[in-house]
Design an enzyme around this catalytic site. Structure first.
Site, PDB file in Angstrom:
ATOM      1  N   ARG A   1       3.256   1.021  -2.159  1.00 29.96           N
ATOM      2  CA  ARG A   1       3.307   1.615  -0.825  1.00 29.96           C
ATOM      3  C   ARG A   1       2.835   3.073  -0.809  1.00 29.96           C
ATOM      4  O   ARG A   1       2.705   3.666   0.254  1.00 29.96           O
ATOM      5  CB  ARG A   1       4.729   1.526  -0.275  1.00 29.96           C
ATOM      6  CG  ARG A   1       5.181   0.076  -0.113  1.00 29.96           C
ATOM      7  CD  ARG A   1       6.507  -0.033   0.558  1.00 29.96           C
ATOM      8  NE  ARG A   1       6.363   0.416   1.944  1.00 29.96           N
ATOM      9  CZ  ARG A   1       7.374   0.705   2.730  1.00 29.96           C
ATOM     10  NH1 ARG A   1       8.606   0.611   2.295  1.00 29.96           N
ATOM     11  NH2 ARG A   1       7.176   1.101   3.976  1.00 29.96           N
ATOM     12  N   CYS A   2       2.571   3.636  -1.971  1.00 29.64           N
ATOM     13  CA  CYS A   2       2.183   5.042  -2.087  1.00 29.64           C
ATOM     14  C   CYS A   2       0.660   5.157  -2.244  1.00 29.64           C
ATOM     15  O   CYS A   2       0.075   4.565  -3.143  1.00 29.64           O
ATOM     16  CB  CYS A   2       2.892   5.654  -3.296  1.00 29.64           C
ATOM     17  SG  CYS A   2       2.323   7.309  -3.722  1.00 29.64           S
TER      18      CYS A   2
END
Length: 113
Positions: free
Chosen positions: A9-10
Site C-alpha cells: 500500500r506504500c
C-alpha cells in the site's frame, strides 16, 4: 539473495520493488505486515542499517501518536512496539548480503545492488 521488506500500500515501497525488478537481480519480497519479523530478525536489520530503533520508527503513524509519543522508551520497548505494530517500521527496507538500506528515497536501494 536480496530481500525487500515491503508494504504494497506504500508508494515508496512499490517504487523499491520496481527498482529491484528493473535491476534484473533475483529478490524476495517479505510483506512484513503479514509476516512480522521475529525480534532477532528486527535487531539484525537494525544492525545492518546502522540505525537505532527510534530511527526506524514511523513517528507520523496514528498508533505512534496515540500510544507512544512523548514516552521514555528503551530500545527494547521500541523494538517490541514495532513488533506489536509493524506499521511503525519504516519502509521499504532492502537487504543485500551484509548491507541494508531504507528505501526513502527509493534511489537509496541502487546503492546496495
Amino acid at each position: 539473495m536480496i530481500k525487500i521488506y515491503h508494504n504494497p500500500r506504500c508508494s515508496k515501497s512499490r517504487n523499491g520493488v520496481a527498482i529491484l525488478e528493473n535491476s534484473g537481480k533475483e529478490f524476495e519480497i517479505v510483506k512484513y505486515l503479514d509476516s512480522v519479523p521475529q525480534k532477532e530478525e528486527l535487531k539484525e536489520l537494525l544492525t545492518l542499517l546502522d540505525m537505532t530503533p527510534m530511527q526506524l520508527i514511523r513517528t507520523n503513524e496514528k498508533i505512534w501518536k496515540e500510544e507512544f509519543k512523548g514516552k521514555e522508551l528503551s530500545d527494547e520497548e521500541l523494538i517490541d512496539a514495532m513488533l506489536s505494530h509493524p506499521k511503525l517500521i519504516e519502509r521499504p527496507i532492502v537487504v543485500n548480503g551484509n548491507k541494508a538500506v531504507v528505501g526513502r528515497p527509493p534511489e537509496n536501494i541502487e546503492n546496495i545492488l
